[in-house]
Write an enzyme that holds these catalytic residues in place. Structure first.
Site, PDB file in Angstrom:
ATOM      1  CB  CYS A 197      -0.965  -0.013   1.176  1.00  0.00           C
ATOM      2  SG  CYS A 197      -1.947  -1.508   1.243  1.00  0.00           S
ATOM      3  CG  ASN A 242      -6.697  -1.319   1.628  1.00  0.00           C
ATOM      4  OD1 ASN A 242      -6.047  -0.963   0.646  1.00  0.00           O
ATOM      5  ND2 ASN A 242      -6.120  -1.678   2.767  1.00  0.00           N
ATOM      6  CG  HIS A 248      -3.324   3.031   1.912  1.00  0.00           C
ATOM      7  ND1 HIS A 248      -3.934   2.598   0.767  1.00  0.00           N
ATOM      8  CD2 HIS A 248      -3.359   1.988   2.775  1.00  0.00           C
ATOM      9  CE1 HIS A 248      -4.326   1.347   0.932  1.00  0.00           C
ATOM     10  NE2 HIS A 248      -3.996   0.953   2.140  1.00  0.00           N
TER      11      HIS A 248
HETATM   12  N1  COA Z   1     -18.011  -8.630  10.779  1.00  0.00           N
HETATM   13  C1  COA Z   1     -18.365  -8.882  12.058  1.00  0.00           C
HETATM   14  N2  COA Z   1     -17.473  -9.187  13.012  1.00  0.00           N
HETATM   15  C2  COA Z   1     -16.188  -9.246  12.646  1.00  0.00           C
HETATM   16  C3  COA Z   1     -15.757  -9.006  11.343  1.00  0.00           C
HETATM   17  C4  COA Z   1     -16.736  -8.693  10.375  1.00  0.00           C
HETATM   18  N3  COA Z   1     -16.429  -8.437   9.084  1.00  0.00           N
HETATM   19  N4  COA Z   1     -14.423  -9.136  11.296  1.00  0.00           N
HETATM   20  C5  COA Z   1     -14.019  -9.447  12.533  1.00  0.00           C
HETATM   21  N5  COA Z   1     -15.085  -9.526  13.366  1.00  0.00           N
HETATM   22  C6  COA Z   1     -15.129  -9.848  14.782  1.00  0.00           C
HETATM   23  C7  COA Z   1     -13.908 -10.580  15.259  1.00  0.00           C
HETATM   24  O1  COA Z   1     -14.001 -11.955  14.966  1.00  0.00           O
HETATM   25  C8  COA Z   1     -13.945 -10.289  16.741  1.00  0.00           C
HETATM   26  O2  COA Z   1     -14.860 -11.172  17.334  1.00  0.00           O
HETATM   27  P1  COA Z   1     -14.539 -11.837  18.760  1.00  0.00           P
HETATM   28  O3  COA Z   1     -14.423 -10.656  19.687  1.00  0.00           O
HETATM   29  O4  COA Z   1     -15.713 -12.700  18.987  1.00  0.00           O
HETATM   30  O5  COA Z   1     -13.243 -12.566  18.569  1.00  0.00           O
HETATM   31  C9  COA Z   1     -14.532  -8.896  16.819  1.00  0.00           C
HETATM   32  O6  COA Z   1     -15.142  -8.649  15.543  1.00  0.00           O
HETATM   33  C10 COA Z   1     -13.522  -7.831  17.116  1.00  0.00           C
HETATM   34  O7  COA Z   1     -12.428  -8.054  16.248  1.00  0.00           O
HETATM   35  P2  COA Z   1     -11.203  -7.092  16.228  1.00  0.00           P
HETATM   36  O8  COA Z   1     -10.228  -7.573  15.182  1.00  0.00           O
HETATM   37  O9  COA Z   1     -10.693  -6.884  17.614  1.00  0.00           O
HETATM   38  O10 COA Z   1     -11.938  -5.765  15.743  1.00  0.00           O
HETATM   39  P3  COA Z   1     -11.345  -4.342  15.504  1.00  0.00           P
HETATM   40  O11 COA Z   1     -12.189  -3.369  16.209  1.00  0.00           O
HETATM   41  O12 COA Z   1      -9.881  -4.298  15.723  1.00  0.00           O
HETATM   42  O13 COA Z   1     -11.619  -4.126  13.948  1.00  0.00           O
HETATM   43  C11 COA Z   1     -10.472  -4.223  11.862  1.00  0.00           C
HETATM   44  C12 COA Z   1     -11.051  -5.005  13.008  1.00  0.00           C
HETATM   45  C13 COA Z   1      -9.822  -5.186  10.868  1.00  0.00           C
HETATM   46  C14 COA Z   1     -11.614  -3.482  11.134  1.00  0.00           C
HETATM   47  C15 COA Z   1      -9.454  -3.195  12.381  1.00  0.00           C
HETATM   48  O14 COA Z   1      -8.539  -3.817  13.234  1.00  0.00           O
HETATM   49  C16 COA Z   1      -8.729  -2.522  11.273  1.00  0.00           C
HETATM   50  O15 COA Z   1      -9.303  -1.815  10.499  1.00  0.00           O
HETATM   51  N6  COA Z   1      -7.381  -2.701  11.190  1.00  0.00           N
HETATM   52  C17 COA Z   1      -6.604  -2.194  10.124  1.00  0.00           C
HETATM   53  C18 COA Z   1      -6.695  -3.122   8.970  1.00  0.00           C
HETATM   54  C19 COA Z   1      -6.188  -2.524   7.683  1.00  0.00           C
HETATM   55  O16 COA Z   1      -6.578  -1.454   7.343  1.00  0.00           O
HETATM   56  N7  COA Z   1      -5.338  -3.243   6.983  1.00  0.00           N
HETATM   57  C20 COA Z   1      -4.770  -2.870   5.735  1.00  0.00           C
HETATM   58  C21 COA Z   1      -3.767  -1.806   5.966  1.00  0.00           C
HETATM   59  S1  COA Z   1      -2.928  -1.434   4.498  1.00  0.00           S
END
Ligand code: COA
Length: 313
Positions: A114, A270, A240
């Protein structure tokens, strides 16, 4: 300062639009969860016959037209991608053939995930400055078909990404401000995929979130320091487009209003290296990006990598 002037832009999205509601029909997820956590509402995926190359060609054609530059005047074509359709030839070489870029043009791909488009801009600037290219214009692309790396049963990753391509035509501008700052924290665990043992994209979302919010504000400040500018002197901040909450946290750390940061992840998800040039194209076509304005672009992602550069519109 020998920076880059942005002469034209283009974008190309594939035909298959997938909304959060569409995902909710096959996965244990919801529009509310995805929208609240990421800002993403829909994304586009390649349909049969659509490829990273076809998207790149579509975006590149628009950018050349917008810049009023003929294919024969292009000395360099760089494609930033981590999802090229095949390993060889380079995606940029297929663009050369499709658009009839001159055989004297240097065409190559770079993979910095990215951060790719930002890295490609700095690469283009250095090569243009080197004086050995056969033409004064560089075609800089970000093109991704990330759907080829997605596990559509993994709700924690597949809802985040989209396919697409963006393109920019640039040339050296001796008056344009320039500064570039990059960083790498080699880590094959936090965000990875496409290997024999990890065919699908996988990531520790929280770790990526923390990494972005920690490194990008420092990177933006470093770019400004190097250029001797303040944030007030920058007209647009184009980051990004991974996640709206990441952008808002970065804005907060920089003590800036979130509205200063362009956002379009709601429409495209993304798109990795394509996200910044797609944003630049939207802004330009909407009349938001005016000649003479200064843009600060910053990318971050797998590697882990990050980087920031300036552009003169
Ligand atoms: N729908 C519903 N629930 C979901 C889900 C979805 N699409 N994806 C994950 N969950 C669940 C998880 O399984 C977890 O459940 P649990 O508590 O029972 O284990 C819960 O939601 C919380 O997950 P968590 O990963 O702690 O959530 P978060 O608040 O950190 O959000 C992201 C997850 C991925 C949205 C967030 O971490 C994020 O945006 N990170 C950056 C990712 C990114 O941008 N990557 C590319 C960069 S170039």
């Amino acid at each position: 300062m020998n920076g880059l002037q942005l002469l034209g832009t283009g974008r190309c999205l594939p035909s298959r639009r997938v909304t959060n509601e569409d995902f909710a029909r096959t996965l244990d997820t919801s529009d509310a969860w995805i929208t609240e956590r990421t800002g993403i509402r829909q994304r586009y995926f390649c349909a049969e016959g659509e490829t990273a190359v076809s998207l790149a060609v579509g975006a590149a054609r628009q950018a050349l037209e917008d810049a009023d530059v003929q294919p024969g005047q292009v000395g360099l074509c760089i494609a930033a991608t981590f999802t090229a359709d095949r390993r060889t030839p380079a995606l940029a070489c297929e663009v050369q053939a499709a658009l009839g870029l001159p055989q004297t043009a240097l065409c190559l791909d770079i993979n910095a995930a990215c951060t790719g488009f930002v890295a490609a801009l700095e690469t283009a600037r250095c090569l243009l400055l080197g004086g050995q290219l056969a033409g004064p214009y560089a075609l800089v692309l970000g093109a991704e078909k990330i759907s080829s790396l997605l596990d559509f049963s993994d709700r924690s990753t597949c809802v985040l990404f989209g396919d697409g391509a963006g393109a920019a035509v640039v040339r050296l501008d001796p008056q344009a401000p320039w500064a570039a700052v990059f960083g790498t924290r080699g880590d094959g665990q936090v965000l990875h995929g496409g290997g024999p043992e990890d065919p699908y994209l996988a990531m520790d979302g929280r770790a990526v979130f923390r990494f972005a919010v920690e490194t990008v504000p420092v990177c933006i400040r470093a770019v400004l320091d190097k250029a001797g500018l303040t944030l007030d002197a920058v007209d647009h901040l184009v980051l990004h487009q991974a996640n709206s909450r990441i952008i808002h946290s970065i804005a907060k750390k920089l003590e800036q209003a979130p509205a200063r940061f362009y956002e379009n992840m709601q429409r495209y998800g993304n798109t990795s290296a394509a996200s910044i040039p797609i944003a630049l194209d939207e802004m330009r076509r909407a009349g938001q990006l005016c000649p003479g304005q200064t843009v600060l672009c910053a990318g971050f992602g797998a590697g882990l990598t990050w980087g920031g550069v300036l552009l003169r519109a």
